[in-house]
Design a protein around this motif. Sequence first.
Motif, PDB file in Angstrom:
ATOM      1  N   GLU A   1    -122.489  35.361 -74.186  1.00  0.00           N
ATOM      2  CA  GLU A   1    -122.552  36.484 -75.091  1.00  0.00           C
ATOM      3  C   GLU A   1    -123.611  36.256 -76.161  1.00  0.00           C
ATOM      4  OE1 GLU A   1    -118.477  38.103 -76.075  1.00  0.00           O
ATOM      5  OE2 GLU A   1    -117.696  36.000 -75.351  1.00  0.00           O
ATOM      6  N   LEU A   2    -124.265  35.288 -76.254  1.00  0.00           N
ATOM      7  CA  LEU A   2    -125.105  34.746 -77.244  1.00  0.00           C
ATOM      8  C   LEU A   2    -126.643  35.225 -76.660  1.00  0.00           C
ATOM      9  CD1 LEU A   2    -123.943  31.182 -78.497  1.00  0.00           C
ATOM     10  CD2 LEU A   2    -123.200  33.653 -79.440  1.00  0.00           C
ATOM     11  N   PRO A   3    -127.316  35.600 -77.732  1.00  0.00           N
ATOM     12  CA  PRO A   3    -128.822  35.893 -77.211  1.00  0.00           C
ATOM     13  C   PRO A   3    -129.392  34.573 -76.968  1.00  0.00           C
ATOM     14  CG  PRO A   3    -128.585  36.302 -79.651  1.00  0.00           C
ATOM     15  CD  PRO A   3    -127.142  36.100 -78.752  1.00  0.00           C
ATOM     16  N   PRO A   4    -130.450  34.645 -76.196  1.00  0.00           N
ATOM     17  CA  PRO A   4    -131.117  33.420 -75.619  1.00  0.00           C
ATOM     18  C   PRO A   4    -131.910  32.944 -76.994  1.00  0.00           C
ATOM     19  CG  PRO A   4    -132.402  35.125 -74.711  1.00  0.00           C
ATOM     20  CD  PRO A   4    -131.097  35.794 -75.347  1.00  0.00           C
ATOM     21  N   LEU A   5    -132.384  31.605 -76.849  1.00  0.00           N
ATOM     22  CA  LEU A   5    -133.275  31.080 -77.668  1.00  0.00           C
ATOM     23  C   LEU A   5    -134.719  32.071 -77.747  1.00  0.00           C
ATOM     24  CD1 LEU A   5    -133.379  27.271 -77.650  1.00  0.00           C
ATOM     25  CD2 LEU A   5    -132.708  28.608 -79.687  1.00  0.00           C
ATOM     26  N   PRO A   6    -135.122  32.461 -78.859  1.00  0.00           N
ATOM     27  CA  PRO A   6    -136.224  33.023 -78.660  1.00  0.00           C
ATOM     28  C   PRO A   6    -137.432  32.692 -78.117  1.00  0.00           C
ATOM     29  CG  PRO A   6    -136.223  32.230 -81.058  1.00  0.00           C
ATOM     30  CD  PRO A   6    -135.014  32.042 -80.203  1.00  0.00           C
ATOM     31  N   ASP A   7    -138.470  33.262 -77.390  1.00  0.00           N
ATOM     32  CA  ASP A   7    -139.607  32.733 -76.798  1.00  0.00           C
ATOM     33  C   ASP A   7    -140.444  31.844 -77.594  1.00  0.00           C
ATOM     34  OD1 ASP A   7    -138.458  33.817 -74.282  1.00  0.00           O
ATOM     35  OD2 ASP A   7    -139.721  35.598 -74.639  1.00  0.00           O
ATOM     36  N   ASN A   8    -140.580  32.210 -78.813  1.00  0.00           N
ATOM     37  CA  ASN A   8    -141.452  31.363 -79.710  1.00  0.00           C
ATOM     38  C   ASN A   8    -140.567  30.459 -80.633  1.00  0.00           C
ATOM     39  OD1 ASN A   8    -140.103  33.424 -81.152  1.00  0.00           O
ATOM     40  ND2 ASN A   8    -141.763  34.088 -82.159  1.00  0.00           N
ATOM     41  N   PHE A   9    -139.427  29.863 -80.077  1.00  0.00           N
ATOM     42  CA  PHE A   9    -138.551  28.984 -80.930  1.00  0.00           C
ATOM     43  C   PHE A   9    -139.759  27.771 -80.894  1.00  0.00           C
ATOM     44  CE2 PHE A   9    -135.830  25.325 -80.752  1.00  0.00           C
ATOM     45  CZ  PHE A   9    -135.040  25.611 -81.914  1.00  0.00           C
ATOM     46  N   GLU A  10    -140.468  27.281 -80.062  1.00  0.00           N
ATOM     47  CA  GLU A  10    -141.653  26.156 -80.338  1.00  0.00           C
ATOM     48  C   GLU A  10    -142.713  26.844 -81.097  1.00  0.00           C
ATOM     49  OE1 GLU A  10    -140.655  23.103 -79.860  1.00  0.00           O
ATOM     50  OE2 GLU A  10    -138.672  23.503 -78.808  1.00  0.00           O
ATOM     51  N   TYR A  11    -143.379  26.340 -81.972  1.00  0.00           N
ATOM     52  CA  TYR A  11    -144.370  26.449 -82.693  1.00  0.00           C
ATOM     53  C   TYR A  11    -145.596  25.791 -82.833  1.00  0.00           C
ATOM     54  CZ  TYR A  11    -142.584  23.913 -86.592  1.00  0.00           C
ATOM     55  OH  TYR A  11    -142.226  22.808 -87.403  1.00  0.00           O
ATOM     56  N   ASP A  12    -146.643  26.305 -83.050  1.00  0.00           N
ATOM     57  CA  ASP A  12    -147.793  25.463 -83.313  1.00  0.00           C
ATOM     58  C   ASP A  12    -147.724  24.720 -84.806  1.00  0.00           C
ATOM     59  OD1 ASP A  12    -150.373  24.384 -83.926  1.00  0.00           O
ATOM     60  OD2 ASP A  12    -151.302  26.116 -82.567  1.00  0.00           O
ATOM     61  N   PRO A  13    -147.710  23.493 -84.977  1.00  0.00           N
ATOM     62  CA  PRO A  13    -147.510  23.209 -86.460  1.00  0.00           C
ATOM     63  C   PRO A  13    -148.969  23.157 -87.280  1.00  0.00           C
ATOM     64  CG  PRO A  13    -147.868  21.423 -84.682  1.00  0.00           C
ATOM     65  CD  PRO A  13    -147.710  22.390 -83.929  1.00  0.00           C
ATOM     66  N   ARG A  14    -149.879  23.811 -86.845  1.00  0.00           N
ATOM     67  CA  ARG A  14    -151.120  23.733 -87.845  1.00  0.00           C
ATOM     68  C   ARG A  14    -150.838  24.963 -88.639  1.00  0.00           C
ATOM     69  NH1 ARG A  14    -155.584  23.604 -83.200  1.00  0.00           N
ATOM     70  NH2 ARG A  14    -153.848  25.284 -82.217  1.00  0.00           N
ATOM     71  N   GLU A  15    -150.200  24.925 -89.443  1.00  0.00           N
ATOM     72  CA  GLU A  15    -149.795  26.018 -90.325  1.00  0.00           C
ATOM     73  C   GLU A  15    -150.440  25.881 -91.873  1.00  0.00           C
ATOM     74  OE1 GLU A  15    -145.109  27.338 -89.019  1.00  0.00           O
ATOM     75  OE2 GLU A  15    -145.420  25.453 -90.178  1.00  0.00           O
ATOM     76  N   PRO A  16    -150.715  26.830 -92.696  1.00  0.00           N
ATOM     77  CA  PRO A  16    -151.157  26.613 -94.059  1.00  0.00           C
ATOM     78  C   PRO A  16    -150.312  25.704 -95.040  1.00  0.00           C
ATOM     79  CG  PRO A  16    -151.385  29.012 -93.299  1.00  0.00           C
ATOM     80  CD  PRO A  16    -150.536  28.197 -92.315  1.00  0.00           C
ATOM     81  N   LEU A  17    -150.960  24.936 -95.661  1.00  0.00           N
ATOM     82  CA  LEU A  17    -150.210  24.205 -96.577  1.00  0.00           C
ATOM     83  C   LEU A  17    -149.147  24.937 -97.396  1.00  0.00           C
ATOM     84  CD1 LEU A  17    -152.453  21.044 -97.715  1.00  0.00           C
ATOM     85  CD2 LEU A  17    -151.132  21.279 -95.585  1.00  0.00           C
ATOM     86  N   GLN A  18    -149.380  25.920 -97.860  1.00  0.00           N
ATOM     87  CA  GLN A  18    -148.415  26.772 -98.776  1.00  0.00           C
ATOM     88  C   GLN A  18    -147.180  27.072 -97.941  1.00  0.00           C
ATOM     89  OE1 GLN A  18    -147.416  30.202 -98.883  1.00  0.00           O
ATOM     90  NE2 GLN A  18    -148.480  30.858 -97.146  1.00  0.00           N
ATOM     91  N   HIS A  19    -147.261  27.131 -96.761  1.00  0.00           N
ATOM     92  CA  HIS A  19    -146.034  27.533 -95.946  1.00  0.00           C
ATOM     93  C   HIS A  19    -145.350  26.360 -95.827  1.00  0.00           C
ATOM     94  CE1 HIS A  19    -143.674  29.008 -92.887  1.00  0.00           C
ATOM     95  NE2 HIS A  19    -143.960  28.044 -91.903  1.00  0.00           N
ATOM     96  N   ARG A  20    -145.861  25.205 -95.676  1.00  0.00           N
ATOM     97  CA  ARG A  20    -145.213  23.759 -95.054  1.00  0.00           C
ATOM     98  C   ARG A  20    -144.412  23.632 -96.640  1.00  0.00           C
ATOM     99  NH1 ARG A  20    -149.995  20.468 -92.184  1.00  0.00           N
ATOM    100  NH2 ARG A  20    -150.980  22.200 -91.417  1.00  0.00           N
ATOM    101  N   VAL A  21    -145.318  23.461 -97.731  1.00  0.00           N
ATOM    102  CA  VAL A  21    -144.631  23.235 -98.832  1.00  0.00           C
ATOM    103  C   VAL A  21    -143.453  24.062 -99.365  1.00  0.00           C
ATOM    104  CG1 VAL A  21    -145.102  22.955-101.417  1.00  0.00           C
ATOM    105  CG2 VAL A  21    -146.681  22.147 -99.859  1.00  0.00           C
ATOM    106  N   ILE A  22    -143.737  25.240 -99.134  1.00  0.00           N
ATOM    107  CA  ILE A  22    -142.694  26.282 -99.746  1.00  0.00           C
ATOM    108  C   ILE A  22    -141.520  26.368 -98.751  1.00  0.00           C
ATOM    109  CG2 ILE A  22    -142.335  28.876 -99.945  1.00  0.00           C
ATOM    110  CD1 ILE A  22    -144.980  29.009-101.023  1.00  0.00           C
ATOM    111  N   ARG A  23    -141.747  26.247 -97.347  1.00  0.00           N
ATOM    112  CA  ARG A  23    -140.731  26.639 -96.235  1.00  0.00           C
ATOM    113  C   ARG A  23    -140.550  25.620 -95.154  1.00  0.00           C
ATOM    114  NH1 ARG A  23    -137.014  28.870 -96.502  1.00  0.00           N
ATOM    115  NH2 ARG A  23    -136.772  30.124 -94.425  1.00  0.00           N
ATOM    116  N   ARG A  24    -141.473  24.381 -95.117  1.00  0.00           N
ATOM    117  CA  ARG A  24    -141.379  23.664 -93.847  1.00  0.00           C
ATOM    118  C   ARG A  24    -140.907  22.013 -94.224  1.00  0.00           C
ATOM    119  NH1 ARG A  24    -140.613  25.727 -88.786  1.00  0.00           N
ATOM    120  NH2 ARG A  24    -142.474  26.998 -88.771  1.00  0.00           N
ATOM    121  N   ASP A  25    -141.726  21.563 -95.432  1.00  0.00           N
ATOM    122  CA  ASP A  25    -141.670  20.188 -95.595  1.00  0.00           C
ATOM    123  C   ASP A  25    -140.241  19.648 -96.193  1.00  0.00           C
ATOM    124  OD1 ASP A  25    -144.366  20.090 -95.008  1.00  0.00           O
ATOM    125  OD2 ASP A  25    -145.030  19.660 -97.002  1.00  0.00           O
TER     126      ASP A  25
END
Length: 475
Positions: A189-213
Amino acid sequence: MSTRPNIVFINTDQQTWDAVSAYGNPWLHTPNMDRLVASGTSFMRSYCTDPVCAPARTSWATGRYTSEAGVPFNGGHLHNDIPDLGQLLRAGGYGAFHAGKWHVEGRDVTRSFHNLYYGARRIGASTGEFYDPAITHAALQFLTTYEGEKPFYLQLAFVNPHDVCEYGHNYEEKDIPHAVAQGILREEELPPLPDNFEYDPREPLQHRVIRRDDDCLIHWKILRKTRRFSALDWRFFAWSLYRFVEKVDAEIGLVLDALAASRFRDDTVVIFTVDHGEAAGQHQMFQKFTLYEESVRVPLVVASLGDRLPVEKGRRLDHLVSGVDLPATMCDYAGIPVPPRCLGRSLRPLVEGRSVPWRDGVYIESNYWGRALVTATHKYVTEYRPKEVEDYVPPGPDSAERGLEQLFDLQADPGETRNLATDPAHAATLAALRSALVTEERSLQRRPLAPGRPRKVVDQWGARLRRRWLEYRPE
């Protein structure tokens, strides 16, 4: 019929662009949003101006980008001399009515709209289960009792599915077994994991500091817990989002039924959209705040329940549309001038089936330093390095201070899982989008943020970003 149509603007909060069953999503049922899709023109490439509540809603209200308006994040302050839509419509001879969430910081909604329901306190970012039925009741009463001679603009700002945030906050201090482990749901009954669950870690630093680190600036407590999520935990997260969407869809249905039964049915245009999306596990992320499609792409439909207004029904368009286009569209329908600094374009000609020149790209901002440009085929994402001496003017355009970049081929990689920014084969595309972004930014009229809380946010976040840049080594 009035020579100028009534306008009903229905918006929800934090709904992913494809969380509409009419668009082919089999994991939820939204008969009332589907009704709008069938009754109007859907803009399938619609984007918010900034993927967080107050900035996106400020653009709806003003037709300005967030760096111009003074609200580049929750906690900003709309510049006092910028008119909002309620003021414009009232000056143009409309009755302007509001019910629900406002969240345009620095602007008192009660001074711009006649308020049908705003709660004893301002409606914040949660408790949709309580507020949304009250918003609906206010709308029903209005539609059955309005006898004014002026055409009306009715703004209905529902809270859900934003309550999925509270689902996430529940994990901050406790562990919660997922529904399958508790015997509430079966795994199928649950939706599957999204196809983009795995991601490219080469993200902008502002994104990492604000949301990922570790100790990220926004919702570190939730992020820390999601790192231990199983696949079923993430799938239940998405299942929960869809249930909140269905709850608000039921409220929208009551409004549409009342409108269809009213004397306003044939001379009312209905506009439905969302302030920003919800990741629900895409890129192993939750909530919004990022420049990925799941945060910035939103549903948008312009419809009419009657047959008198010229609306192309059931049509789906791929024009690149922005949240700044909504005020221009409202003004066009209302027959009033668009404010001089409004950079949006009216959607009305497209809704009526007319061919008009259109933009080649959509410009988006995020978290003060983040920028993106979306074209028909690609997305370019970048950031600005924080200033050593902050003047509190949102940065750009300044190529010398540009930070890390992402480039996605949205046709070959719609889930944005491969960052092509360092691939020599895509150097020409990267250069062209850099130039196009600079062109967009040169059209903006940036101004210093208001003193107080807005500047404190920039100081706090900027200090963390500067430290991160000092630590950074090219990958």
